[in-house]
Design a protein around this motif. Structure first.
Motif, PDB file in Angstrom:
ATOM      1  N   ASN A   1       0.829  -1.218   0.000  1.00  0.00           N
ATOM      2  CA  ASN A   1       0.000   0.000   0.000  1.00  0.00           C
ATOM      3  C   ASN A   1       0.858   1.260   0.000  1.00  0.00           C
ATOM      4  O   ASN A   1       0.554   2.232  -0.705  1.00  0.00           O
ATOM      5  CB  ASN A   1      -0.952   0.002   1.194  1.00  0.00           C
ATOM      6  CG  ASN A   1      -2.088  -0.977   1.032  1.00  0.00           C
ATOM      7  OD1 ASN A   1      -2.458  -1.326  -0.085  1.00  0.00           O
ATOM      8  ND2 ASN A   1      -2.635  -1.436   2.133  1.00  0.00           N
ATOM      9  N   GLU A   2       1.935   1.249   0.781  1.00  0.00           N
ATOM     10  CA  GLU A   2       2.825   2.410   0.814  1.00  0.00           C
ATOM     11  C   GLU A   2       3.489   2.625  -0.545  1.00  0.00           C
ATOM     12  O   GLU A   2       3.648   3.764  -0.995  1.00  0.00           O
ATOM     13  CB  GLU A   2       3.877   2.233   1.903  1.00  0.00           C
ATOM     14  CG  GLU A   2       3.319   2.345   3.309  1.00  0.00           C
ATOM     15  CD  GLU A   2       4.338   2.006   4.390  1.00  0.00           C
ATOM     16  OE1 GLU A   2       5.492   1.670   4.060  1.00  0.00           O
ATOM     17  OE2 GLU A   2       3.969   2.070   5.578  1.00  0.00           O
ATOM     18  N   LEU A   3       3.885   1.540  -1.197  1.00  0.00           N
ATOM     19  CA  LEU A   3       4.483   1.658  -2.530  1.00  0.00           C
ATOM     20  C   LEU A   3       3.476   2.207  -3.536  1.00  0.00           C
ATOM     21  O   LEU A   3       3.815   3.068  -4.360  1.00  0.00           O
ATOM     22  CB  LEU A   3       5.008   0.301  -3.012  1.00  0.00           C
ATOM     23  CG  LEU A   3       6.296  -0.192  -2.378  1.00  0.00           C
ATOM     24  CD1 LEU A   3       6.588  -1.624  -2.795  1.00  0.00           C
ATOM     25  CD2 LEU A   3       7.458   0.712  -2.773  1.00  0.00           C
ATOM     26  N   LYS A   4       2.236   1.730  -3.481  1.00  0.00           N
ATOM     27  CA  LYS A   4       1.196   2.233  -4.381  1.00  0.00           C
ATOM     28  C   LYS A   4       0.992   3.732  -4.173  1.00  0.00           C
ATOM     29  O   LYS A   4       0.876   4.497  -5.132  1.00  0.00           O
ATOM     30  CB  LYS A   4      -0.117   1.488  -4.155  1.00  0.00           C
ATOM     31  CG  LYS A   4      -0.139   0.090  -4.718  1.00  0.00           C
ATOM     32  CD  LYS A   4      -1.489  -0.580  -4.445  1.00  0.00           C
ATOM     33  CE  LYS A   4      -1.530  -1.994  -4.968  1.00  0.00           C
ATOM     34  NZ  LYS A   4      -2.830  -2.649  -4.671  1.00  0.00           N
ATOM     35  N   GLN A   5       0.938   4.137  -2.909  1.00  0.00           N
ATOM     36  CA  GLN A   5       0.754   5.554  -2.609  1.00  0.00           C
ATOM     37  C   GLN A   5       1.932   6.383  -3.115  1.00  0.00           C
ATOM     38  O   GLN A   5       1.746   7.471  -3.660  1.00  0.00           O
ATOM     39  CB  GLN A   5       0.561   5.762  -1.108  1.00  0.00           C
ATOM     40  CG  GLN A   5      -0.757   5.250  -0.586  1.00  0.00           C
ATOM     41  CD  GLN A   5      -0.861   5.352   0.934  1.00  0.00           C
ATOM     42  OE1 GLN A   5       0.091   5.715   1.614  1.00  0.00           O
ATOM     43  NE2 GLN A   5      -2.031   5.022   1.473  1.00  0.00           N
TER      44      GLN A   5
ATOM     45  N   GLN B   1       1.675   9.307  -5.890  1.00  0.00           N
ATOM     46  CA  GLN B   1       2.150  10.653  -5.567  1.00  0.00           C
ATOM     47  C   GLN B   1       3.174  11.104  -6.601  1.00  0.00           C
ATOM     48  O   GLN B   1       3.133  12.235  -7.070  1.00  0.00           O
ATOM     49  CB  GLN B   1       2.767  10.676  -4.166  1.00  0.00           C
ATOM     50  CG  GLN B   1       3.260  12.037  -3.748  1.00  0.00           C
ATOM     51  CD  GLN B   1       3.876  12.027  -2.356  1.00  0.00           C
ATOM     52  OE1 GLN B   1       3.910  11.004  -1.695  1.00  0.00           O
ATOM     53  NE2 GLN B   1       4.368  13.168  -1.920  1.00  0.00           N
ATOM     54  N   TRP B   2       4.087  10.198  -6.977  1.00  0.00           N
ATOM     55  CA  TRP B   2       5.092  10.539  -7.985  1.00  0.00           C
ATOM     56  C   TRP B   2       4.428  10.866  -9.315  1.00  0.00           C
ATOM     57  O   TRP B   2       4.806  11.828  -9.978  1.00  0.00           O
ATOM     58  CB  TRP B   2       6.073   9.364  -8.147  1.00  0.00           C
ATOM     59  CG  TRP B   2       7.074   9.582  -9.218  1.00  0.00           C
ATOM     60  CD1 TRP B   2       8.209  10.320  -9.155  1.00  0.00           C
ATOM     61  CD2 TRP B   2       7.019   9.055 -10.548  1.00  0.00           C
ATOM     62  NE1 TRP B   2       8.872  10.283 -10.358  1.00  0.00           N
ATOM     63  CE2 TRP B   2       8.158   9.510 -11.229  1.00  0.00           C
ATOM     64  CE3 TRP B   2       6.118   8.243 -11.217  1.00  0.00           C
ATOM     65  CZ2 TRP B   2       8.418   9.186 -12.555  1.00  0.00           C
ATOM     66  CZ3 TRP B   2       6.377   7.913 -12.535  1.00  0.00           C
ATOM     67  CH2 TRP B   2       7.509   8.385 -13.196  1.00  0.00           C
ATOM     68  N   GLN B   3       3.425  10.084  -9.697  1.00  0.00           N
ATOM     69  CA  GLN B   3       2.730  10.335 -10.955  1.00  0.00           C
ATOM     70  C   GLN B   3       2.025  11.686 -10.926  1.00  0.00           C
ATOM     71  O   GLN B   3       2.067  12.439 -11.907  1.00  0.00           O
ATOM     72  CB  GLN B   3       1.721   9.221 -11.250  1.00  0.00           C
ATOM     73  CG  GLN B   3       2.358   7.929 -11.678  1.00  0.00           C
ATOM     74  CD  GLN B   3       1.345   6.794 -11.845  1.00  0.00           C
ATOM     75  OE1 GLN B   3       0.264   6.829 -11.268  1.00  0.00           O
ATOM     76  NE2 GLN B   3       1.725   5.783 -12.617  1.00  0.00           N
ATOM     77  N   SER B   4       1.379  12.010  -9.823  1.00  0.00           N
ATOM     78  CA  SER B   4       0.676  13.297  -9.736  1.00  0.00           C
ATOM     79  C   SER B   4       1.651  14.467  -9.718  1.00  0.00           C
ATOM     80  O   SER B   4       1.367  15.536 -10.255  1.00  0.00           O
ATOM     81  CB  SER B   4      -0.239  13.336  -8.518  1.00  0.00           C
ATOM     82  OG  SER B   4       0.515  13.293  -7.323  1.00  0.00           O
TER      83      SER B   4
END
Length: 127
Positions: A77-81, A85-88
């Motif tokens: 979950n932390e990796l997905k977040q 965040q990086w994509q945004s």
């Protein structure tokens, strides 16, 4: 194959081998009884130690399984977040780069047209 079956077979084989060695060596009856008692107590101690190590291993595996069940999903979950965040954060930069690339391509096309026109005007047939 189950680990317990393997260990039972291993212990049985070791005991049978030890008994064969003890009984096949030439010695007196009292020496044989003494050696059997010594070997028996040694094997009881070793078997007890193996049981303790197996118990310790089972506890370690149970602890790792419990940790994996809680920590792995949390880490995912932390990796997905982090990826979201990086994509945004990089989306505006990516759009800006795409706009700059498009304007560079347009400028190169205009430059090619200009060079082609200049070469056409400068050719010896027009002189």
């Amino acid at each position: 194959m189950k680990a317990s079956t393997f260990f039972v077979g291993l212990v049985s084989g070791v005991v049978a081998g030890s008994a064969a060695v003890l009984f096949s060596t030439p010695q007196s009856g009292s020496d044989l009884r003494s050696n059997v008692k010594t070997a028996s107590s040694d094997w009881k101690e070793k078997l007890s130690e193996v049981k303790f190590q197996i118990s310790d291993l089972k506890q370690s595996i149970a602890g790792l399984t419990k940790t994996a069940k809680t920590d792995v999903p949390q880490t995912i979950n932390e990796l997905k977040q982090s990826v979201q965040q990086w994509q945004s954060e990089t989306a505006p930069i990516q759009e800006s780069l795409q706009n700059e690339i498009a304007s560079i391509q347009l400028a190169m096309e205009e430059l090619e047209k200009s060079i082609a026109k200049h070469q056409k005007d400068s050719s010896p047939a027009n002189s």
